[in-house]
Design a protein around this motif. Structure first.
Motif, PDB file in Angstrom:
ATOM      1  N   ILE A  28       0.845  -1.195   0.000  1.00  0.00           N
ATOM      2  CA  ILE A  28       0.000   0.000   0.000  1.00  0.00           C
ATOM      3  C   ILE A  28       0.884   1.251   0.000  1.00  0.00           C
ATOM      4  O   ILE A  28       2.001   1.237   0.512  1.00  0.00           O
ATOM      5  CB  ILE A  28      -0.958   0.020   1.212  1.00  0.00           C
ATOM      6  CG1 ILE A  28      -0.185  -0.022   2.534  1.00  0.00           C
ATOM      7  CG2 ILE A  28      -1.941  -1.134   1.125  1.00  0.00           C
ATOM      8  CD1 ILE A  28      -1.048   0.193   3.762  1.00  0.00           C
ATOM      9  N   SER A  29       0.384   2.322  -0.604  1.00  0.00           N
ATOM     10  CA  SER A  29       1.129   3.581  -0.606  1.00  0.00           C
ATOM     11  C   SER A  29       0.153   4.733  -0.773  1.00  0.00           C
ATOM     12  O   SER A  29      -0.959   4.558  -1.284  1.00  0.00           O
ATOM     13  CB  SER A  29       2.174   3.601  -1.731  1.00  0.00           C
ATOM     14  OG  SER A  29       1.554   3.535  -3.002  1.00  0.00           O
ATOM     15  N   HIS A  30       0.575   5.902  -0.349  1.00  0.00           N
ATOM     16  CA  HIS A  30      -0.264   7.096  -0.359  1.00  0.00           C
ATOM     17  C   HIS A  30      -0.585   7.487  -1.807  1.00  0.00           C
ATOM     18  O   HIS A  30       0.292   7.506  -2.670  1.00  0.00           O
ATOM     19  CB  HIS A  30       0.481   8.234   0.344  1.00  0.00           C
ATOM     20  CG  HIS A  30      -0.396   9.381   0.727  1.00  0.00           C
ATOM     21  ND1 HIS A  30       0.032  10.398   1.550  1.00  0.00           N
ATOM     22  CD2 HIS A  30      -1.675   9.692   0.404  1.00  0.00           C
ATOM     23  CE1 HIS A  30      -0.938  11.286   1.716  1.00  0.00           C
ATOM     24  NE2 HIS A  30      -1.980  10.871   1.025  1.00  0.00           N
ATOM     25  N   VAL A  31      -1.851   7.797  -2.044  1.00  0.00           N
ATOM     26  CA  VAL A  31      -2.259   8.372  -3.328  1.00  0.00           C
ATOM     27  C   VAL A  31      -2.831   9.761  -3.084  1.00  0.00           C
ATOM     28  O   VAL A  31      -3.323  10.069  -1.997  1.00  0.00           O
ATOM     29  CB  VAL A  31      -3.278   7.484  -4.072  1.00  0.00           C
ATOM     30  CG1 VAL A  31      -2.616   6.198  -4.545  1.00  0.00           C
ATOM     31  CG2 VAL A  31      -4.492   7.174  -3.202  1.00  0.00           C
ATOM     32  N   TYR A  32      -2.762  10.594  -4.138  1.00  0.00           N
ATOM     33  CA  TYR A  32      -3.122  12.001  -4.036  1.00  0.00           C
ATOM     34  C   TYR A  32      -4.084  12.374  -5.158  1.00  0.00           C
ATOM     35  O   TYR A  32      -4.159  11.682  -6.178  1.00  0.00           O
ATOM     36  CB  TYR A  32      -1.863  12.868  -4.147  1.00  0.00           C
ATOM     37  CG  TYR A  32      -0.806  12.588  -3.124  1.00  0.00           C
ATOM     38  CD1 TYR A  32      -0.750  13.305  -1.931  1.00  0.00           C
ATOM     39  CD2 TYR A  32       0.156  11.594  -3.351  1.00  0.00           C
ATOM     40  CE1 TYR A  32       0.231  13.053  -0.985  1.00  0.00           C
ATOM     41  CE2 TYR A  32       1.144  11.329  -2.406  1.00  0.00           C
ATOM     42  CZ  TYR A  32       1.174  12.065  -1.231  1.00  0.00           C
ATOM     43  OH  TYR A  32       2.146  11.803  -0.291  1.00  0.00           O
ATOM     44  N   PRO A  33      -4.816  13.483  -4.993  1.00  0.00           N
ATOM     45  CA  PRO A  33      -5.635  13.960  -6.105  1.00  0.00           C
ATOM     46  C   PRO A  33      -4.801  14.096  -7.379  1.00  0.00           C
ATOM     47  O   PRO A  33      -3.690  14.623  -7.355  1.00  0.00           O
ATOM     48  CB  PRO A  33      -6.144  15.309  -5.608  1.00  0.00           C
ATOM     49  CG  PRO A  33      -6.189  15.154  -4.119  1.00  0.00           C
ATOM     50  CD  PRO A  33      -4.984  14.318  -3.787  1.00  0.00           C
ATOM     51  N   GLY A  34      -5.351  13.597  -8.461  1.00  0.00           N
ATOM     52  CA  GLY A  34      -4.646  13.597  -9.744  1.00  0.00           C
ATOM     53  C   GLY A  34      -3.992  12.285 -10.081  1.00  0.00           C
ATOM     54  O   GLY A  34      -3.625  12.053 -11.242  1.00  0.00           O
ATOM     55  N   ASP A  35      -3.841  11.379  -9.108  1.00  0.00           N
ATOM     56  CA  ASP A  35      -3.231  10.076  -9.364  1.00  0.00           C
ATOM     57  C   ASP A  35      -4.197   9.154 -10.106  1.00  0.00           C
ATOM     58  O   ASP A  35      -5.421   9.207  -9.901  1.00  0.00           O
ATOM     59  CB  ASP A  35      -2.807   9.407  -8.058  1.00  0.00           C
ATOM     60  CG  ASP A  35      -1.547  10.003  -7.467  1.00  0.00           C
ATOM     61  OD1 ASP A  35      -0.837  10.732  -8.192  1.00  0.00           O
ATOM     62  OD2 ASP A  35      -1.259   9.735  -6.287  1.00  0.00           O
ATOM     63  N   HIS A  36      -3.624   8.297 -10.930  1.00  0.00           N
ATOM     64  CA  HIS A  36      -4.379   7.285 -11.657  1.00  0.00           C
ATOM     65  C   HIS A  36      -3.999   5.922 -11.092  1.00  0.00           C
ATOM     66  O   HIS A  36      -2.819   5.556 -11.061  1.00  0.00           O
ATOM     67  CB  HIS A  36      -4.063   7.340 -13.153  1.00  0.00           C
ATOM     68  CG  HIS A  36      -4.775   6.306 -13.954  1.00  0.00           C
ATOM     69  ND1 HIS A  36      -4.246   5.063 -14.217  1.00  0.00           N
ATOM     70  CD2 HIS A  36      -6.002   6.325 -14.552  1.00  0.00           C
ATOM     71  CE1 HIS A  36      -5.100   4.353 -14.942  1.00  0.00           C
ATOM     72  NE2 HIS A  36      -6.163   5.096 -15.157  1.00  0.00           N
ATOM     73  N   VAL A  37      -4.990   5.172 -10.626  1.00  0.00           N
ATOM     74  CA  VAL A  37      -4.762   3.872  -9.986  1.00  0.00           C
ATOM     75  C   VAL A  37      -5.296   2.775 -10.903  1.00  0.00           C
ATOM     76  O   VAL A  37      -6.442   2.829 -11.356  1.00  0.00           O
ATOM     77  CB  VAL A  37      -5.454   3.804  -8.610  1.00  0.00           C
ATOM     78  CG1 VAL A  37      -5.237   2.424  -7.972  1.00  0.00           C
ATOM     79  CG2 VAL A  37      -4.932   4.905  -7.694  1.00  0.00           C
TER      80      VAL A  37
END
Length: 264
Positions: free
Chosen positions: A221-230
């Motif tokens: 798991i890792s931090h995601v931010y607005p604008g990231d594509h998963v």
């Protein structure tokens, strides 16, 4: 066979994947690029989640392997489909994806024995148990606030019949953020396998058709931010993709809630 639900030409439809195209129940064939909105591939009944069901994930969080399955209820209001946005909530400091094999129950059962458990499985899909780590502690157990936000339950893009998976206890999971591989695991490393989970859950709770068991996530798991594509991949099930958008305004957050209702 792969099954999907979607909105195209202004109405909700369902269909199957044939030669890389979507054949709607009406008989009309669509390219995937023609789909306006992907919905969750079926309408779930109740959803039961598993915490810490991979030993390597427990290790990365510094937690002990559980002595029995650790369960929580994932709310249906969190569901969105493939390519729908996931909203980053106000005040979050650590939000992450969790790539999970979701098991779909095919018929009602109670006190199901492990050796008969697979008779109650209809198929599988990919699920993303989006979590805000800030709200996972002793005060917020079970982690309802951490995992229950609108849009925190992407599922899809397909529901795949169980007969199409050669060995569900040995399939690979991979998670990418902006094209970077962040997470990789295999269902052979589940602490409690599908059969054990069905036996355990059905010992006190009736399992019904279209109930879903989210089987947990491996290390990575890792931090995601607005604008990231998963992008989450599971062998035989396809790839579930969602973009993280900023939900820290009332207007955008309300749009997220409406999106979740539409996709459920």
């Amino acid at each position: 066979m792969k099954h999907a639900r979607f909105i195209v030409e202004g109405r909700e439809q369902s269909g199957t994947i044939v030669d890389g195209k979507i054949q709607a129940s009406s008989g009309k064939v669509y390219e995937e690029s023609e789909i306006n909105v992907w919905l969750a591939p079926f309408k779930p009944n109740k959803m039961v989640g598993l915490a810490l069901n991979y030993a390597d994930h427990a290790d990365e969080l510094g937690l002990e392997k559980p002595k029995e399955p650790v369960l929580f209820i994932k709310p249906n209001s969190s569901i969105v489909g493939h390519k729908s946005p996931v909203y980053y909530p106000d005040g979050a400091t650590y939000m992450h994806y969790e790539n999970e094999l979701a098991v779909v129950i095919g018929k009602e059962g109670r006190n199901i024995k492990k050796e008969n458990a697979m008779d109650y499985v209809k198929g599988y899909t990919i699920a993303n148990d989006v979590t805000v780590r800030d709200f996972v502690n002793n005060m917020y157990r079970p982690p309802v606030r951490a995992k229950g936000h609108d849009t925190f339950g992407p599922m899809g893009p397909y529901f795949v019949d169980k007969e199409d998976i050669p060995d569900v206890n040995n399939i690979e999971l991979r998670s990418y953020v902006n094209g970077e591989l962040r997470q990789q695991g295999n269902t052979k490393n589940l602490i409690y396998g599908i059969e054990e989970l069905i036996e355990f859950i059905s010992s006190f709770m009736t399992l019904e058709e279209n109930d879903v068991i989210w089987t947990g996530t491996p290390k990575g798991i890792s931090h995601v931010y607005p604008g990231d594509h998963v992008r989450l991949e599971i062998d035989y099930l396809g790839a579930l993709e969602n973009e993280i958008l900023d939900g820290r305004t009332d207007k955008v957050a309300a749009g997220g809630a409406e999106n979740a209702k539409t996709n459920g």
